[in-house]
Design a protein around this motif. Structure first.
Motif, mmCIF file in Angstrom:
data_model
loop_
_atom_site.group_PDB
_atom_site.id
_atom_site.type_symbol
_atom_site.label_atom_id
_atom_site.label_comp_id
_atom_site.label_asym_id
_atom_site.label_seq_id
_atom_site.Cartn_x
_atom_site.Cartn_y
_atom_site.Cartn_z
ATOM 1 N N LEU A 231 19.682 29.621 -17.893
ATOM 2 C CA LEU A 231 19.137 29.957 -16.564
ATOM 3 C C LEU A 231 19.638 31.306 -16.054
ATOM 4 N N MET A 232 18.714 32.249 -15.953
ATOM 5 C CA MET A 232 19.053 33.579 -15.437
ATOM 6 C C MET A 232 17.876 34.104 -14.648
ATOM 7 N N GLY B 294 13.438 28.934 -6.310
ATOM 8 C CA GLY B 294 13.575 29.376 -7.697
ATOM 9 C C GLY B 294 15.016 29.653 -8.088
ATOM 10 N N ILE B 295 15.152 30.302 -9.227
ATOM 11 C CA ILE B 295 16.464 30.585 -9.825
ATOM 12 C C ILE B 295 17.358 31.428 -8.912
ATOM 13 N N GLN C 151 20.282 29.761 -6.844
ATOM 14 C CA GLN C 151 21.585 29.515 -7.496
ATOM 15 C C GLN C 151 22.414 30.793 -7.571
ATOM 16 N N LYS C 152 21.718 31.896 -7.827
ATOM 17 C CA LYS C 152 22.459 33.145 -8.040
ATOM 18 C C LYS C 152 22.931 33.761 -6.731
ATOM 19 N N LEU C 153 22.187 33.513 -5.654
ATOM 20 C CA LEU C 153 22.612 34.040 -4.347
ATOM 21 C C LEU C 153 23.936 33.417 -3.910
ATOM 22 N N GLY D 4 10.060 33.792 -7.522
ATOM 23 C CA GLY D 4 10.536 32.717 -8.405
ATOM 24 C C GLY D 4 11.557 33.132 -9.443
ATOM 25 N N ASP D 5 11.546 34.388 -9.889
ATOM 26 C CA ASP D 5 12.543 34.820 -10.879
ATOM 27 C C ASP D 5 13.415 35.948 -10.329
ATOM 28 N N ALA D 6 13.334 36.128 -8.998
ATOM 29 C CA ALA D 6 14.225 37.060 -8.281
ATOM 30 C C ALA D 6 14.099 38.513 -8.728
#
Ligand code: G16
Length: 547
Positions: free
Chosen positions: A161-162, A226-227, A230-232, A288-290
């Motif tokens: 997941l990236m 979206g992904i 998680q990354k934020l 959705g994929d930032a």
């Protein structure tokens, strides 16, 4: 080639057969369609990624995502050694592989011919880096890419997941022996967060001395389910003393990109579901994929204002110009802004006539903008949809470095050069990146002491409207002149010209989407009513001429 490899490919093809009658082309951002009809193309893309890696003697990325599209879609795109999109000359091979019959002998013959033509062998070293977004279909599709690439003796790095821009960044780092940064997600966050902190801590310290302690900047972000959500969380953890980010649409309740995300906000020019516009000074949506970012806010009269990709071009170009002037480097570098036909006419006018920065217009697709941006020492590119970044040439980087080290320069000149040097580290130069662009925007607003209202008031947008039109075959629409004019079907352009001529400051164009099965209509005019009417009139003409 080895019989064993051929056998393995046969097994994979039997497991994931090509549906009959399907035609799939490598579009604006790779292969993209409904996830359930994609497995067979993943075999071909795995093989192609492996061959590309053997030829370039470098790691190639394969990102599984359909970005702004709905959850039921998915897709795949390849990433070249320096983190850029797959070279367009290779899209031909991708399309050839896609069009081949689902027959092992046909496919095998093509692979052998291609390997001879490209002068590579089955056993040549190859490495493919794979990552995927949060779609349910992604793990299966990525596994097929992996299995196919391994048939051609490829080493796989699976980052799971990236965000899309993280994979672009990682591929670049891997291939340049980590000169660009460390080849991990932690390395990515380290680089952009450290640069952000360096840039704004000094500025906040100065502000603090003059007007008291400054609280952390507050932002509410719609993560499109979206992904990016998680990354934020990492950004929050790393920068909580400087930025307070509240994450909405984090995937725990709503559906991916459904009535939320950067594409929705840009298209409908309104706030997403799931993000109440209450007491935050600034709001953002990513996709959705930032890889896309849009800002917005509510003014004191409860009016909604949006700041899109054109606004980032203006903001970034203003900041960089200021720093170049302060560092006395302006005359030594070539700077340009790259846009597409979707850029609001007012933004182009402002950049060219007020900022005196040249603007180039290219067809839609980051791959086209990125390519053009390489013509400049500083190439600033943003699509109006919020997708973009800045490229800095080696020449520019060495001039900045020399300015920092030049003891004969004033402190002010050297400070401006250092700020530029640090700013470059916030930017993900490989591709548009919502998280990096967010930090860059916040850093610029802080350093320029500019509020979101001040940023908005740099110029006034022309009212515009975008529509999606479903027609039976979108390939009937063909365009030229960076998609600003139609050459098919016959008479469509004449009709558009005639309609546009009736509106003050009217402009419109029509183009087939490369990521969705629709045609896009864009219109702008002096008033919103006119822009809406013009777009709707053009829609009717499109429907009529493509029946
Ligand atoms: C992709 C491309 C963008 C393009 C967008 C829409 O974005 O990367 O460059 O603007 O599709 O393209 P089209 O109008 O051809 O459908 P994303 O965020 O979906 O990867």
């Amino acid at each position: 080639m080895s019989e064993f490899a051929k056998e393995k490919l046969t097994t994979l093809m039997l497991e994931y057969p090509k549906p009959s009658g399907i035609i799939l082309g490598y579009g604006t951002a790779g292969f993209r369609t409904r996830a359930d009809i994609l497995p067979w193309i993943m075999i071909r893309i795995g093989l192609l990624a492996s061959l590309r890696s053997k030829v370039k003697k470098a790691c190639i990325g394969a990102m599984i995502t359909a970005s702004h599209n709905p959850e039921h879609d998915n897709g795949v795109k390849l990433i070249d050694p320096y983190g850029e999109m797959l070279d367009q000359s290779w899209e031909v091979y991708a399309n050839n592989l896609s069009s081949l019959d689902d027959n092992i002998h046909v496919l095998w013959d093509y692979l052998e011919t291609l390997m001879t033509q490209l002068n590579v062998q089955l056993n040549d070293k190859s490495t493919v880096a794979i990552a995927y977004d949060t779609r349910q279909s992604s793990p299966l599709l990525s596994n097929i890419v992996k299995n196919a690439a391994e048939i051609l003796n490829t080493n796989i790095m699976n980052f799971e997941l990236m965000t899309t821009p993280q994979l672009h960044y990682t591929v670049r780092c891997y291939n340049d022996n980590e000169l660009y940064g460390s080849c991990t997600e932690a390395g990515y966050f380290d680089k952009i967060c450290t640069a952000f902190r360096k840039l704004i801590e000094a500025r906040r310290y100065n502000l603090c001395m003059t007007s008291g302690a400054k609280p952390a900047e507050q932002l509410a972000i719609d993560a499109a389910n979206g992904i990016g959500a998680q990354k934020l969380v990492y950004l929050n953890q790393r920068l909580s003393d400087l930025l307070t980010i509240e994450i909405f649409n984090d995937g725990t309740k709503g559906h991916l990109n459904e009535k939320c995300g950067a594409d929705y906000v840009k298209l409908y020019q309104k706030a997403p579901d799931g993000l109440p516009l209450t007491n935050y000074p600034k709001y953002c949506s990513i996709d959705g994929d930032a890889d896309r970012l849009i800002y917005y806010f509510i003014d004191e009269n409860q009016r909604f204002h949006m700041l899109d990709g054109d606004r980032f071009s203006v903001l970034f170009a203003s900041f960089i110009s200021n720093k170049l002037k302060e560092a006395k480097l302006m005359d030594q570098v070539k700077m340009g802004v790259i846009q597409t036909a979707y850029a609001n006419g007012s933004s182009t006018n402002y950049i060219v006539n007020t900022m005196n920065v040249p603007v180039a217009c290219v067809p839609t697709g980051v791959k086209h903008l990125h390519h053009k941006a390489l013509d400049y020492d500083i190439g600033i590119y943003f699509e109006a949809n919020g997708h973009g970044t800045v490229l800095f040439s080696d020449n520019l980087k060495s001039k900045v470095k020399a300015a920092i080290e030049d003891q004969n320069r004033t402190d002010e000149e050297r400070l401006a050069a250092s700020q530029l040097r640090v700013f470059i580290d916030i930017i993900n130069e490989t591709v548009g990146d919502a998280l990096a662009d967010l930090l860059a925007t916040e850093a610029i607003l802080c350093l320029m002491n500019l509020s979101i209202e001040g940023w908005l008031h740099l110029y006034n947008d022309l009212p515009q409207r975008q529509l999606k039109v479903a027609i039976k075959d979108r390939t009937m629409i063909q365009t030229t002149d960076a998609e600003r004019r139609c050459i098919a079907p016959a008479h469509l352009q004449d009709c558009i010209d005639e309609l546009v001529s009736k509106y003050s400051s009217g402009r419109s164009f029509v183009r087939p989407s490369g990521t969705e099965d629709i045609v896009r209509v864009y219109a702008e005019a002096t008033t919103q009513v006119d822009a809406d009417k013009l777009a709707d009139d053009i829609r009717k003409i499109v429907e009529e001429l493509t029946k």
